[in-house]
Design a protein around this motif. Structure first.
Motif, short mmCIF file in Angstrom:
data_model
loop_
_atom_site.label_atom_id
_atom_site.label_comp_id
_atom_site.label_asym_id
_atom_site.label_seq_id
_atom_site.Cartn_x
_atom_site.Cartn_y
_atom_site.Cartn_z
N ALA A 1 33.74 39.47 -30.01
CA ALA A 1 35.18 39.60 -30.25
C ALA A 1 36.02 38.74 -29.31
CB ALA A 1 35.60 41.07 -30.11
N CYS A 2 35.46 38.35 -28.18
CA CYS A 2 36.21 37.63 -27.16
C CYS A 2 36.15 36.12 -27.38
CB CYS A 2 35.66 37.98 -25.78
SG CYS A 2 36.64 37.29 -24.44
N PRO A 3 37.30 35.44 -27.33
CA PRO A 3 37.27 33.97 -27.39
C PRO A 3 36.46 33.44 -26.21
CG PRO A 3 39.51 34.79 -27.66
CD PRO A 3 38.66 35.95 -27.26
N GLY A 4 35.53 32.58 -26.50
CA GLY A 4 34.67 32.05 -25.44
C GLY A 4 33.39 32.85 -25.25
N HIS B 1 33.67 37.27 -19.27
CA HIS B 1 33.50 37.46 -17.82
C HIS B 1 34.51 36.66 -17.00
CE1 HIS B 1 30.15 40.20 -17.97
NE2 HIS B 1 29.61 39.45 -18.91
N ARG B 2 35.14 35.68 -17.60
CA ARG B 2 36.21 34.95 -16.93
C ARG B 2 37.46 35.84 -16.82
NH1 ARG B 2 37.12 30.06 -20.23
NH2 ARG B 2 34.90 29.98 -19.95
N VAL B 3 37.67 36.71 -17.79
CA VAL B 3 38.87 37.56 -17.84
C VAL B 3 38.62 38.93 -17.21
CG1 VAL B 3 40.53 38.69 -19.40
CG2 VAL B 3 39.70 36.38 -19.91
N PHE B 4 37.44 39.50 -17.42
CA PHE B 4 37.17 40.87 -16.98
C PHE B 4 36.10 40.91 -15.90
CE2 PHE B 4 38.60 41.11 -21.39
CZ PHE B 4 39.68 41.98 -21.26
#
Length: 166
Positions: free
Chosen positions: A98-101, A107-110
């Motif tokens: 579901a996550c772009p990337g 893991h870059r965002v969360f």
């Protein structure tokens, strides 16, 4: 089915007036209550097995207390937010898809993600996570995989059934 159960399990008074099925103080121990309860459980379990579109229909029906016996409504209420959830590896796969990337983007965002959902419903589920940049705790709603394809197939089937019946 609820109408048939009502027909065969309801009682009338001496004037022929129908007595509300749940007015007896011993109602919860009665056979009619057990039949209605089991019927509601079978119905809601069937909706769960049929998938997201049918779960959504059950959610809508659970709000229509005027159409179904209390036992059926109670059984369908669990479809609101207590459907089987995806945990562990399945939850990680869902969130990565579901996550772009994908995995790297996630893991870059969360910085943290709880793979045990807080709640699950017909279209998705909600998980706790932590933002990497600020450290804030957030809730992430993840849509179930292949939802569009499942809905398209189910709606096509319903359309064919409706055309045949018409």
């Amino acid at each position: 089915l609820p109408g048939l159960i009502e027909k065969y399990t309801s009682k009338t008074d001496e004037n022929g007036k129908t007595i509300p099925y749940d007015s007896n103080p011993n109602y919860l121990d009665s056979r009619p209550h057990k039949l209605r309860k089991r019927g509601g459980e079978i119905f809601s379990e069937g909706l769960l097995r049929l998938g997201p579109l049918y779960i959504k229909i059950g959610q809508i029906l659970s709000c229509r207390e005027n159409l179904f016996p209390k036992e059926w409504v109670t059984s369908m209420e669990r479809l609101q937010d207590r459907v089987p959830a995806k945990s562990g590896k399945e939850a990680w796969d869902l969130v990565y898809s579901a996550c772009p990337g994908g995995k790297v983007g996630f893991h870059r965002v969360f910085s943290d993600f709880d793979d045990v959902p807080l709640a699950a419903a017909s279209l998705g589920q909600v998980h706790k996570a932590r933002l990497r940049e600020t450290g804030d705790a957030v809730a992430i709603k993840i849509q179930r995989a292949s939802l569009k394809e499942i809905y398209d197939k189910d709606l096509d089937l319903m359309n064919r059934i409706a055309s045949f019946v018409d």
